[in-house]
Write a protein that holds these residues in place. Sequence first.
Motif, PDB file in Angstrom:
ATOM      1  N   SER A 190       0.890  -1.245   0.015  1.00  0.00           N
ATOM      2  CA  SER A 190      -0.083  -0.033   0.102  1.00  0.00           C
ATOM      3  C   SER A 190       0.787   1.218  -0.119  1.00  0.00           C
ATOM      4  CB  SER A 190      -0.921   0.036   1.254  1.00  0.00           C
ATOM      5  OG  SER A 190      -1.428  -1.221   1.442  1.00  0.00           O
ATOM      6  N   LEU A 191       1.958   1.142   0.734  1.00  0.00           N
ATOM      7  CA  LEU A 191       2.935   2.464   0.724  1.00  0.00           C
ATOM      8  C   LEU A 191       3.426   2.652  -0.648  1.00  0.00           C
ATOM      9  CD1 LEU A 191       4.576   4.498   2.408  1.00  0.00           C
ATOM     10  CD2 LEU A 191       6.171   2.544   2.767  1.00  0.00           C
ATOM     11  N   LEU A 192       3.822   1.533  -1.325  1.00  0.00           N
ATOM     12  CA  LEU A 192       4.643   1.747  -2.465  1.00  0.00           C
ATOM     13  C   LEU A 192       3.617   2.200  -3.530  1.00  0.00           C
ATOM     14  CD1 LEU A 192       7.095  -1.212  -2.488  1.00  0.00           C
ATOM     15  CD2 LEU A 192       7.605   1.119  -2.065  1.00  0.00           C
ATOM     16  N   PHE A 193       2.504   1.644  -3.600  1.00  0.00           N
ATOM     17  CA  PHE A 193       1.217   2.146  -4.341  1.00  0.00           C
ATOM     18  C   PHE A 193       1.056   3.560  -4.212  1.00  0.00           C
ATOM     19  CE2 PHE A 193      -0.670  -2.413  -5.336  1.00  0.00           C
ATOM     20  CZ  PHE A 193      -0.123  -2.504  -6.479  1.00  0.00           C
ATOM     21  N   ALA A 194       0.987   3.960  -3.010  1.00  0.00           N
ATOM     22  CA  ALA A 194       0.518   5.336  -2.803  1.00  0.00           C
ATOM     23  C   ALA A 194       1.910   6.393  -3.219  1.00  0.00           C
ATOM     24  CB  ALA A 194       0.334   5.550  -1.106  1.00  0.00           C
ATOM     25  N   LEU A 195       2.948   6.022  -2.942  1.00  0.00           N
ATOM     26  CA  LEU A 195       3.923   6.940  -3.072  1.00  0.00           C
ATOM     27  C   LEU A 195       4.373   6.914  -4.753  1.00  0.00           C
ATOM     28  CD1 LEU A 195       6.948   5.763  -0.660  1.00  0.00           C
ATOM     29  CD2 LEU A 195       5.455   7.667  -0.758  1.00  0.00           C
ATOM     30  N   THR A 196       4.033   5.876  -5.490  1.00  0.00           N
ATOM     31  CA  THR A 196       3.977   5.914  -7.105  1.00  0.00           C
ATOM     32  C   THR A 196       2.965   6.753  -7.562  1.00  0.00           C
ATOM     33  OG1 THR A 196       5.005   3.799  -6.914  1.00  0.00           O
ATOM     34  CG2 THR A 196       3.832   4.369  -8.823  1.00  0.00           C
ATOM     35  N   ALA A 197       1.776   6.512  -7.000  1.00  0.00           N
ATOM     36  CA  ALA A 197       0.716   7.401  -7.493  1.00  0.00           C
ATOM     37  C   ALA A 197       1.005   8.797  -7.434  1.00  0.00           C
ATOM     38  CB  ALA A 197      -0.826   6.916  -6.845  1.00  0.00           C
ATOM     39  N   ALA A 198       1.663   9.222  -6.121  1.00  0.00           N
ATOM     40  CA  ALA A 198       1.849  10.524  -5.836  1.00  0.00           C
ATOM     41  C   ALA A 198       2.920  10.814  -6.728  1.00  0.00           C
ATOM     42  CB  ALA A 198       2.334  10.960  -4.244  1.00  0.00           C
ATOM     43  N   VAL A 250       0.103  16.952   8.825  1.00  0.00           N
ATOM     44  CA  VAL A 250       0.845  16.166   9.599  1.00  0.00           C
ATOM     45  C   VAL A 250       1.430  14.751   9.044  1.00  0.00           C
ATOM     46  CG1 VAL A 250       0.625  14.498  11.477  1.00  0.00           C
ATOM     47  CG2 VAL A 250       0.042  16.590  11.860  1.00  0.00           C
ATOM     48  N   PRO A 251       0.481  14.324   8.083  1.00  0.00           N
ATOM     49  CA  PRO A 251       0.750  12.945   7.137  1.00  0.00           C
ATOM     50  C   PRO A 251       1.910  13.308   6.292  1.00  0.00           C
ATOM     51  CG  PRO A 251      -1.683  13.087   7.478  1.00  0.00           C
ATOM     52  CD  PRO A 251      -1.051  14.401   7.654  1.00  0.00           C
ATOM     53  N   VAL A 252       1.817  14.345   5.523  1.00  0.00           N
ATOM     54  CA  VAL A 252       2.887  14.516   4.673  1.00  0.00           C
ATOM     55  C   VAL A 252       4.112  14.784   5.010  1.00  0.00           C
ATOM     56  CG1 VAL A 252       3.433  16.250   2.729  1.00  0.00           C
ATOM     57  CG2 VAL A 252       1.043  15.854   3.253  1.00  0.00           C
ATOM     58  N   VAL A 253       4.302  15.667   6.311  1.00  0.00           N
ATOM     59  CA  VAL A 253       5.629  15.668   6.914  1.00  0.00           C
ATOM     60  C   VAL A 253       6.115  14.497   7.147  1.00  0.00           C
ATOM     61  CG1 VAL A 253       6.877  16.907   8.678  1.00  0.00           C
ATOM     62  CG2 VAL A 253       5.047  18.153   7.578  1.00  0.00           C
ATOM     63  N   PRO A 308       0.125   3.635   5.782  1.00  0.00           N
ATOM     64  CA  PRO A 308       0.763   2.278   5.796  1.00  0.00           C
ATOM     65  C   PRO A 308       2.096   2.410   6.323  1.00  0.00           C
ATOM     66  CG  PRO A 308       0.630   2.965   3.569  1.00  0.00           C
ATOM     67  CD  PRO A 308      -0.397   3.610   4.257  1.00  0.00           C
ATOM     68  N   LEU A 309       2.406   3.531   6.259  1.00  0.00           N
ATOM     69  CA  LEU A 309       4.009   3.866   6.950  1.00  0.00           C
ATOM     70  C   LEU A 309       3.974   3.783   8.280  1.00  0.00           C
ATOM     71  CD1 LEU A 309       7.105   4.517   6.333  1.00  0.00           C
ATOM     72  CD2 LEU A 309       6.388   7.146   6.238  1.00  0.00           C
ATOM     73  N   VAL A 310       2.923   4.158   9.151  1.00  0.00           N
ATOM     74  CA  VAL A 310       2.798   4.178  10.265  1.00  0.00           C
ATOM     75  C   VAL A 310       2.660   2.704  10.890  1.00  0.00           C
ATOM     76  CG1 VAL A 310       0.860   4.704  12.362  1.00  0.00           C
ATOM     77  CG2 VAL A 310       1.513   6.453  10.898  1.00  0.00           C
ATOM     78  N   VAL A 311       2.041   1.643  10.134  1.00  0.00           N
ATOM     79  CA  VAL A 311       2.172   0.423  10.451  1.00  0.00           C
ATOM     80  C   VAL A 311       3.447  -0.053  10.324  1.00  0.00           C
ATOM     81  CG1 VAL A 311       0.960  -1.884   9.803  1.00  0.00           C
ATOM     82  CG2 VAL A 311      -0.273   0.195   9.802  1.00  0.00           C
ATOM     83  N   ILE A 312       4.223   0.294   9.111  1.00  0.00           N
ATOM     84  CA  ILE A 312       5.476  -0.497   9.168  1.00  0.00           C
ATOM     85  C   ILE A 312       6.615   0.031  10.120  1.00  0.00           C
ATOM     86  CG2 ILE A 312       7.452  -0.539   7.393  1.00  0.00           C
ATOM     87  CD1 ILE A 312       5.401  -0.389   5.292  1.00  0.00           C
ATOM     88  N   ILE A 313       6.656   1.423  10.308  1.00  0.00           N
ATOM     89  CA  ILE A 313       7.659   2.178  11.155  1.00  0.00           C
ATOM     90  C   ILE A 313       7.217   2.208  12.546  1.00  0.00           C
ATOM     91  CG2 ILE A 313       8.742   2.894   9.027  1.00  0.00           C
ATOM     92  CD1 ILE A 313       8.104   5.676  10.090  1.00  0.00           C
ATOM     93  N   LEU A 372       0.321   5.984  20.400  1.00  0.00           N
ATOM     94  CA  LEU A 372      -0.874   7.125  20.390  1.00  0.00           C
ATOM     95  C   LEU A 372      -0.327   8.302  19.295  1.00  0.00           C
ATOM     96  CD1 LEU A 372      -1.186   7.971  24.416  1.00  0.00           C
ATOM     97  CD2 LEU A 372      -2.703   6.780  22.662  1.00  0.00           C
ATOM     98  N   LEU A 373       0.926   8.684  19.214  1.00  0.00           N
ATOM     99  CA  LEU A 373       1.120   9.393  18.056  1.00  0.00           C
ATOM    100  C   LEU A 373       0.867   8.996  16.795  1.00  0.00           C
ATOM    101  CD1 LEU A 373       4.605  10.971  19.630  1.00  0.00           C
ATOM    102  CD2 LEU A 373       2.236  12.011  19.130  1.00  0.00           C
ATOM    103  N   GLY A 374       1.071   7.453  16.530  1.00  0.00           N
ATOM    104  CA  GLY A 374       0.796   6.957  15.275  1.00  0.00           C
ATOM    105  C   GLY A 374      -0.602   6.924  14.897  1.00  0.00           C
ATOM    106  N   ILE A 375      -1.465   6.564  16.113  1.00  0.00           N
ATOM    107  CA  ILE A 375      -3.052   6.564  15.731  1.00  0.00           C
ATOM    108  C   ILE A 375      -3.297   8.177  15.350  1.00  0.00           C
ATOM    109  CG2 ILE A 375      -5.285   6.365  17.040  1.00  0.00           C
ATOM    110  CD1 ILE A 375      -4.009   4.221  18.880  1.00  0.00           C
ATOM    111  N   GLY A 376      -2.565   9.184  16.007  1.00  0.00           N
ATOM    112  CA  GLY A 376      -3.055  10.422  15.742  1.00  0.00           C
ATOM    113  C   GLY A 376      -2.678  10.727  14.048  1.00  0.00           C
ATOM    114  N   ILE A 377      -1.388  10.393  13.911  1.00  0.00           N
ATOM    115  CA  ILE A 377      -1.077  10.464  12.260  1.00  0.00           C
ATOM    116  C   ILE A 377      -2.250  10.091  11.368  1.00  0.00           C
ATOM    117  CG2 ILE A 377       0.404   9.924  10.347  1.00  0.00           C
ATOM    118  CD1 ILE A 377       2.555  10.335  12.967  1.00  0.00           C
ATOM    119  N   ILE A 378      -2.639   8.559  11.744  1.00  0.00           N
ATOM    120  CA  ILE A 378      -3.645   7.896  10.857  1.00  0.00           C
ATOM    121  C   ILE A 378      -4.958   8.627  10.887  1.00  0.00           C
ATOM    122  CG2 ILE A 378      -5.147   6.023  10.509  1.00  0.00           C
ATOM    123  CD1 ILE A 378      -2.760   4.503  11.294  1.00  0.00           C
TER     124      ILE A 378
END
Length: 397
Positions: free
Chosen positions: A89-97, A190-193, A343-348, A381-387
């Motif tokens: 999902s991360l790679l698909f989203a980045l490629t689309a961007a 927040v998500p972009v940064v 997906p980046l929050v999930v991975i890292i 908690l911060l990860g949940i906040g980003i999502i």
Amino acid sequence: MNLKILGSIAIVAGTAIGAGMLALPLATAAMGLLPALLLMLVIWGISAYTSLLMLEVNLRSGVGDNLHAITGKALGKTGQLIQSAAFLSLLFALTAAYLTGGADLLVLKAKAWFDMTLDGQDAVLLFTLALGSFAALGVGWVDKLSRGLFSAMIVMLVLVVLFLLPEVNMNTLLEQAPTDSYANVWLAAVPVVFTSFGFHVCIATLVRYLDGDTVSLRKVLLIGSGIPLACYLLWLLVTLGTVGGDTIHGFGGSLSKLISALQAISEQPLVSKCIGLFADLALITSFLGVTLSLFDFSAELIRAKSNFVGRLQTWLLTFIPPLACALYLPEGFSALLGFAAVPLVVIIIFLPIAIALKQRRESPEGYKVAGGKPAMALMALLGIGIIAAQLYATLGA
């Protein structure tokens, strides 16, 4: 500091710095400089901590294991399935961007070079066919090309910052764009940064490269992540301080409008060319790296053969989903980068926390990141906040 450590620092910095930098002014323009800098420092802190946590789980699992193997050891097949789905999902989203951003720049080039108005969807298709073919050539070709392009990009970045710094206006720098809700502005930024600090995929490789030397690896991750922070701060300084946050906010996330505005600041053709070339290189280097990873992952997923038919099947799987997003979702470059944060929050964040907790229960010995469970709880908690921020921004609540 030996050459291996310096090279590893460059890998960390190079993995982070790329097209995400171009989206930062678009995402943070309405906040004003000081709030944007504060957000950047907080996100860097999250990124640095999670990189050290991923270092811990790598060292405890065994030097040489990649994240997929580490996840399998600690969390079994279910964990590996979650990790694979998040990574795809991360790679698909980045490629689309990057397809969207690349098409935006292609429209700008067609107008500037040929005085031709290129349709946005046609530009997406042209960019995909022109640069997407490199993914099928294999890592050897892309590696050589990417190293040269990345080196040129860093040179262009330095030149652009040096050219634009004298044009920075303090009144312009500190202005805030009028908006109905600053809460919405923060939630969208927040998500972009967060995505712009996503260098963690190279950690397992560096652990192998430096033979599990904990002291050196900590130094590499902290210094390597600090370099993008410095570059991003300088980039915000020259963009917000020249074009202005109010003006950039009015671009509606258009990358081509931002580049055109920066080029219009200086009357020197050389400066304008450097700005345009920097934007092109930043996007192309990121695009090549991400699509190569996606192509390899897709080939492994469908167990494709290495002949022409197999590579064509892999290419179609690699590009059709992100191409559909780039063609039919009108959100734009920075918004699509924001999607990658989930997906980046999930991975890292989520997966390393789950793995570390299990590893520490099974064996209390070995390298541990400071902070214990309270620090992990805060990161979760911060990860949940980003999502939540990304979902809120997407739904337009």
